[in-house]
Design a protein around this motif. Structure first.
Motif, mmCIF file in Angstrom:
data_model
loop_
_atom_site.group_PDB
_atom_site.id
_atom_site.type_symbol
_atom_site.label_atom_id
_atom_site.label_comp_id
_atom_site.label_asym_id
_atom_site.label_seq_id
_atom_site.Cartn_x
_atom_site.Cartn_y
_atom_site.Cartn_z
ATOM 1 N N CYS A 148 0.888 -1.209 -0.344
ATOM 2 C CA CYS A 148 -0.325 -0.333 0.086
ATOM 3 C C CYS A 148 0.893 1.393 -0.318
ATOM 4 O O CYS A 148 0.404 2.727 -0.496
ATOM 5 C CB CYS A 148 -0.897 0.087 1.668
ATOM 6 N N GLU A 149 2.428 1.163 0.697
ATOM 7 C CA GLU A 149 3.046 2.485 0.778
ATOM 8 C C GLU A 149 3.046 2.858 -1.461
ATOM 9 O O GLU A 149 4.257 4.368 -1.120
ATOM 10 C CB GLU A 149 4.105 2.590 0.662
ATOM 11 N N LEU A 150 3.534 2.369 -1.993
ATOM 12 C CA LEU A 150 3.473 2.056 -3.494
ATOM 13 C C LEU A 150 1.889 2.428 -4.039
ATOM 14 O O LEU A 150 2.254 2.176 -5.055
ATOM 15 C CB LEU A 150 4.461 0.959 -3.711
ATOM 16 N N PHE A 151 1.468 3.019 -3.928
ATOM 17 C CA PHE A 151 -0.100 2.633 -4.296
ATOM 18 C C PHE A 151 -0.103 3.618 -5.508
ATOM 19 O O PHE A 151 -0.454 3.039 -6.910
ATOM 20 C CB PHE A 151 -1.249 2.755 -3.663
ATOM 21 N N GLU A 152 0.297 4.575 -5.159
ATOM 22 C CA GLU A 152 1.084 5.399 -6.187
ATOM 23 C C GLU A 152 1.487 5.208 -7.853
ATOM 24 O O GLU A 152 1.127 5.145 -9.055
ATOM 25 C CB GLU A 152 0.956 7.083 -5.833
ATOM 26 N N LEU A 153 2.220 4.746 -7.236
ATOM 27 C CA LEU A 153 3.573 4.096 -8.800
ATOM 28 C C LEU A 153 2.757 3.000 -8.893
ATOM 29 O O LEU A 153 3.048 2.951 -9.777
ATOM 30 C CB LEU A 153 4.536 3.460 -8.235
ATOM 31 N N GLN A 154 2.318 2.480 -8.504
ATOM 32 C CA GLN A 154 0.903 1.492 -9.275
ATOM 33 C C GLN A 154 -0.270 1.534 -10.213
ATOM 34 O O GLN A 154 0.242 0.929 -11.140
ATOM 35 C CB GLN A 154 0.656 0.644 -7.996
ATOM 36 N N MET A 155 -0.744 2.558 -9.869
ATOM 37 C CA MET A 155 -1.387 3.223 -10.067
ATOM 38 C C MET A 155 -1.015 4.196 -11.855
ATOM 39 O O MET A 155 -1.498 3.493 -12.591
ATOM 40 C CB MET A 155 -2.316 4.443 -9.298
ATOM 41 N N LYS A 156 0.500 4.562 -11.435
ATOM 42 C CA LYS A 156 0.705 4.864 -12.962
ATOM 43 C C LYS A 156 1.638 3.796 -13.372
ATOM 44 O O LYS A 156 1.349 4.139 -15.234
ATOM 45 C CB LYS A 156 2.692 5.716 -12.698
#
Length: 168
Positions: free
Chosen positions: A94-102
């Motif tokens: 969940c700490e990488l949710f923004e990266l994953q969304m990209k």
């Protein structure tokens, strides 16, 4: 546009379907992620959860390297993809949710929350951290903790430094 997931500078970016990540659960741990894990499995997904980190020493080691800024988060995403996961959830993902969304712009995003609100989540998380503190306690004659000598638990302790950097 999706980020280039490959190391070849001339390669075309891969789409989320090609990468396989179809669901990103962006909620923090202690917000029903085990129930969500079961639901996604019933629906036919292969979710990546903290338990996968705990059961795979190479993943635990890689997360430690990310926490210590020795490895880029993109490399974790590559490992997850190579292992066939198509959904991500829980800490540390969940700490990488923004990266994953990209990386996976077509993926569905689910935000989980604790049923008793922020106070309920804080109480649950504090209880978990008390257990973690015992696991990481130094060995002594009064508390002969051998867990601290297990490499995977050392990696998990270091990985926990990521928790809250972007989500709290």
């Amino acid at each position: 546009s999706p980020l280039n997931f490959q190391t070849d500078p001339g390669a075309k970016p891969l789409t989320s379907m090609a990468l396989g990540i179809q669901v990103i659960v962006a909620g923090l741990g202690r917000t029903g992620t085990m129930s969500m894990l079961t639901a996604l499995q019933i629906l036919g997904y292969k979710p990546y959860h903290l338990k996968n980190v705990m059961l795979n020493a190479s993943h635990a080691s890689a997360w430690r390297q990310v926490a210590e800024k020795q490895l880029e988060p993109l490399e974790i995403m590559r490992m997850i993809h190579q292992d066939g996961f198509d959904a991500t959830m829980d800490n540390p993902m969940c700490e990488l949710f923004e990266l994953q969304m990209k990386l996976f712009p077509e993926a569905k995003v689910i935000l989980t929350s604790h049923p008793r609100g922020a106070a309920g989540w804080a109480k649950s998380f504090l209880q978990l951290m008390q257990v973690v503190q015992l696991q990481a306690a130094n060995f002594s004659m009064t508390y002969p903790n051998i867990l601290q000598f297990l490499p995977v638990l050392q990696d998990l302790t270091a990985m926990r430094c990521l928790m809250g950097q972007t989500t709290m």
